[in-house]
Write a protein that holds these residues in place. Structure first.
Motif, PDB file in Angstrom:
ATOM      1  N   GLY A  37     107.401 -24.092  73.168  1.00  0.00           N
ATOM      2  CA  GLY A  37     106.738 -22.813  72.994  1.00  0.00           C
ATOM      3  C   GLY A  37     105.390 -22.680  73.679  1.00  0.00           C
ATOM      4  N   SER A  38     105.036 -23.659  74.486  1.00  0.00           N
ATOM      5  CA  SER A  38     103.752 -23.619  75.190  1.00  0.00           C
ATOM      6  C   SER A  38     103.973 -23.861  76.683  1.00  0.00           C
ATOM      7  CB  SER A  38     102.834 -24.718  74.634  1.00  0.00           C
ATOM      8  OG  SER A  38     101.635 -24.779  75.353  1.00  0.00           O
ATOM      9  N   GLN A  39     103.156 -23.240  77.513  1.00  0.00           N
ATOM     10  CA  GLN A  39     103.282 -23.434  78.953  1.00  0.00           C
ATOM     11  C   GLN A  39     102.613 -24.739  79.392  1.00  0.00           C
ATOM     12  OE1 GLN A  39     101.428 -19.822  80.377  1.00  0.00           O
ATOM     13  NE2 GLN A  39     103.416 -18.838  80.629  1.00  0.00           N
ATOM     14  N   VAL A  40     103.233 -25.367  80.393  1.00  0.00           N
ATOM     15  CA  VAL A  40     102.686 -26.578  81.005  1.00  0.00           C
ATOM     16  C   VAL A  40     102.889 -26.448  82.512  1.00  0.00           C
ATOM     17  CG1 VAL A  40     102.834 -29.090  81.200  1.00  0.00           C
ATOM     18  CG2 VAL A  40     103.294 -27.984  78.995  1.00  0.00           C
ATOM     19  N   ALA A  41     101.825 -26.678  83.271  1.00  0.00           N
ATOM     20  CA  ALA A  41     101.909 -26.627  84.733  1.00  0.00           C
ATOM     21  C   ALA A  41     101.516 -27.981  85.299  1.00  0.00           C
ATOM     22  CB  ALA A  41     100.977 -25.554  85.284  1.00  0.00           C
ATOM     23  N   GLU A  42     102.164 -28.358  86.383  1.00  0.00           N
ATOM     24  CA  GLU A  42     101.796 -29.578  87.103  1.00  0.00           C
ATOM     25  C   GLU A  42     101.525 -29.187  88.548  1.00  0.00           C
ATOM     26  OE1 GLU A  42     103.400 -34.122  87.897  1.00  0.00           O
ATOM     27  OE2 GLU A  42     104.240 -32.924  86.274  1.00  0.00           O
ATOM     28  N   ILE A  55      98.472 -29.425  83.413  1.00  0.00           N
ATOM     29  CA  ILE A  55      97.656 -28.462  82.670  1.00  0.00           C
ATOM     30  C   ILE A  55      98.393 -28.037  81.401  1.00  0.00           C
ATOM     31  CG2 ILE A  55      96.423 -26.273  82.797  1.00  0.00           C
ATOM     32  CD1 ILE A  55      96.701 -26.562  85.919  1.00  0.00           C
ATOM     33  N   TYR A  56      97.770 -28.333  80.260  1.00  0.00           N
ATOM     34  CA  TYR A  56      98.332 -27.994  78.958  1.00  0.00           C
ATOM     35  C   TYR A  56      97.501 -26.896  78.307  1.00  0.00           C
ATOM     36  CZ  TYR A  56     101.133 -32.267  78.995  1.00  0.00           C
ATOM     37  OH  TYR A  56     102.033 -33.252  79.308  1.00  0.00           O
ATOM     38  N   ASP A  57      98.146 -26.113  77.458  1.00  0.00           N
ATOM     39  CA  ASP A  57      97.465 -25.088  76.694  1.00  0.00           C
ATOM     40  C   ASP A  57      96.568 -25.741  75.637  1.00  0.00           C
ATOM     41  OD1 ASP A  57      97.679 -23.295  73.983  1.00  0.00           O
ATOM     42  OD2 ASP A  57      97.495 -22.063  75.795  1.00  0.00           O
ATOM     43  N   ARG A  58      95.268 -25.478  75.720  1.00  0.00           N
ATOM     44  CA  ARG A  58      94.284 -26.102  74.830  1.00  0.00           C
ATOM     45  C   ARG A  58      94.588 -25.821  73.356  1.00  0.00           C
ATOM     46  NH1 ARG A  58      89.311 -27.462  76.369  1.00  0.00           N
ATOM     47  NH2 ARG A  58      89.380 -26.003  78.105  1.00  0.00           N
ATOM     48  N   GLU A  59      94.873 -24.562  73.032  1.00  0.00           N
ATOM     49  CA  GLU A  59      95.123 -24.187  71.633  1.00  0.00           C
ATOM     50  C   GLU A  59      96.349 -24.913  71.080  1.00  0.00           C
ATOM     51  OE1 GLU A  59      96.057 -20.220  68.934  1.00  0.00           O
ATOM     52  OE2 GLU A  59      95.275 -19.988  70.970  1.00  0.00           O
ATOM     53  N   GLU A  62      95.427 -28.570  70.433  1.00  0.00           N
ATOM     54  CA  GLU A  62      94.543 -28.692  69.262  1.00  0.00           C
ATOM     55  C   GLU A  62      95.317 -28.522  67.960  1.00  0.00           C
ATOM     56  OE1 GLU A  62      91.508 -25.800  70.067  1.00  0.00           O
ATOM     57  OE2 GLU A  62      90.382 -27.179  71.360  1.00  0.00           O
ATOM     58  N   GLN A  63      96.319 -27.635  67.952  1.00  0.00           N
ATOM     59  CA  GLN A  63      97.107 -27.397  66.745  1.00  0.00           C
ATOM     60  C   GLN A  63      98.127 -28.493  66.476  1.00  0.00           C
ATOM     61  OE1 GLN A  63      98.863 -23.542  67.258  1.00  0.00           O
ATOM     62  NE2 GLN A  63      96.948 -22.455  66.937  1.00  0.00           N
ATOM     63  N   GLU A  67      94.816 -36.150  67.738  1.00  0.00           N
ATOM     64  CA  GLU A  67      94.198 -37.267  68.449  1.00  0.00           C
ATOM     65  C   GLU A  67      93.739 -36.884  69.850  1.00  0.00           C
ATOM     66  OE1 GLU A  67      96.691 -40.702  68.369  1.00  0.00           O
ATOM     67  OE2 GLU A  67      96.955 -40.594  66.208  1.00  0.00           O
ATOM     68  N   ALA A  68      94.079 -35.691  70.311  1.00  0.00           N
ATOM     69  CA  ALA A  68      93.664 -35.249  71.651  1.00  0.00           C
ATOM     70  C   ALA A  68      92.155 -35.049  71.654  1.00  0.00           C
ATOM     71  CB  ALA A  68      94.368 -33.956  72.028  1.00  0.00           C
ATOM     72  N   THR A  69      91.522 -35.504  72.704  1.00  0.00           N
ATOM     73  CA  THR A  69      90.079 -35.361  72.804  1.00  0.00           C
ATOM     74  C   THR A  69      89.734 -34.097  73.578  1.00  0.00           C
ATOM     75  OG1 THR A  69      90.068 -36.727  74.790  1.00  0.00           O
ATOM     76  CG2 THR A  69      89.661 -37.844  72.708  1.00  0.00           C
ATOM     77  N   GLU A  70      88.648 -33.477  73.211  1.00  0.00           N
ATOM     78  CA  GLU A  70      88.229 -32.220  73.826  1.00  0.00           C
ATOM     79  C   GLU A  70      87.691 -32.375  75.241  1.00  0.00           C
ATOM     80  OE1 GLU A  70      87.409 -28.321  74.560  1.00  0.00           O
ATOM     81  OE2 GLU A  70      88.641 -29.151  72.972  1.00  0.00           O
ATOM     82  N   PRO A  71      86.789 -33.312  75.504  1.00  0.00           N
ATOM     83  CA  PRO A  71      86.197 -33.340  76.846  1.00  0.00           C
ATOM     84  C   PRO A  71      87.221 -33.647  77.935  1.00  0.00           C
ATOM     85  CG  PRO A  71      84.946 -34.713  75.328  1.00  0.00           C
ATOM     86  CD  PRO A  71      86.217 -34.315  74.629  1.00  0.00           C
TER      87      PRO A  71
END
Length: 123
Positions: A37-42, A55-59, A62-63, A67-71
């Protein structure tokens, strides 16, 4: 054993917009798909490049991954003609830092659509 393939994860507020940003810099889209349900681009500098940006959808991350880090990681791109690349990025209206000379190399930074900073270094 490690091989020469490197994939760097970037988190974006809008995956499509981030993908278009990298395309405007000359990168090629290797894939653009929907995953859970989320877009991913390479994207990569070329189809034969050993370094890819995923490139992953940040939101979504996070949901679903506490364990994913923000920076974002700091990336330094190499260039055989830093000044020409700088001029090219100016034409596509990318936010740029000043070109500086450090020893025999030139360096500048640029910012993507999500405020991530990247560095370019070379001759």
């Amino acid at each position: 054993m490690f091989n020469e393939q490197v994939k760097v994860i970037l988190y974006a507020n809008d995956v499509k917009k981030a993908s278009l940003f990298w395309q405007s810099l000359g990168f090629e889209v290797l894939s653009f798909e929907e995953v859970d349900g989320s877009q991913v681009a390479e994207v990569a500098m070329s189809k034969n490049s050993t370094t890819h940006l995923v490139i992953y959808d940040r939101e979504f991350i996070e949901q679903n991954d506490d364990e994913a880090t923000e920076p974002s990681p700091a990336l330094i791109f190499g260039s055989d003609d830093v000044v020409a690349l700088y001029k090219k990025l100016q034409k596509v209206d990318v936010q740029l830092g000043d070109v500086a000379q450090i020893g025999e190399e030139y360096v500048f930074n640029f910012v993507d659509t999500d405020g991530n900073y990247f560095v370019v270094s070379g001759k």
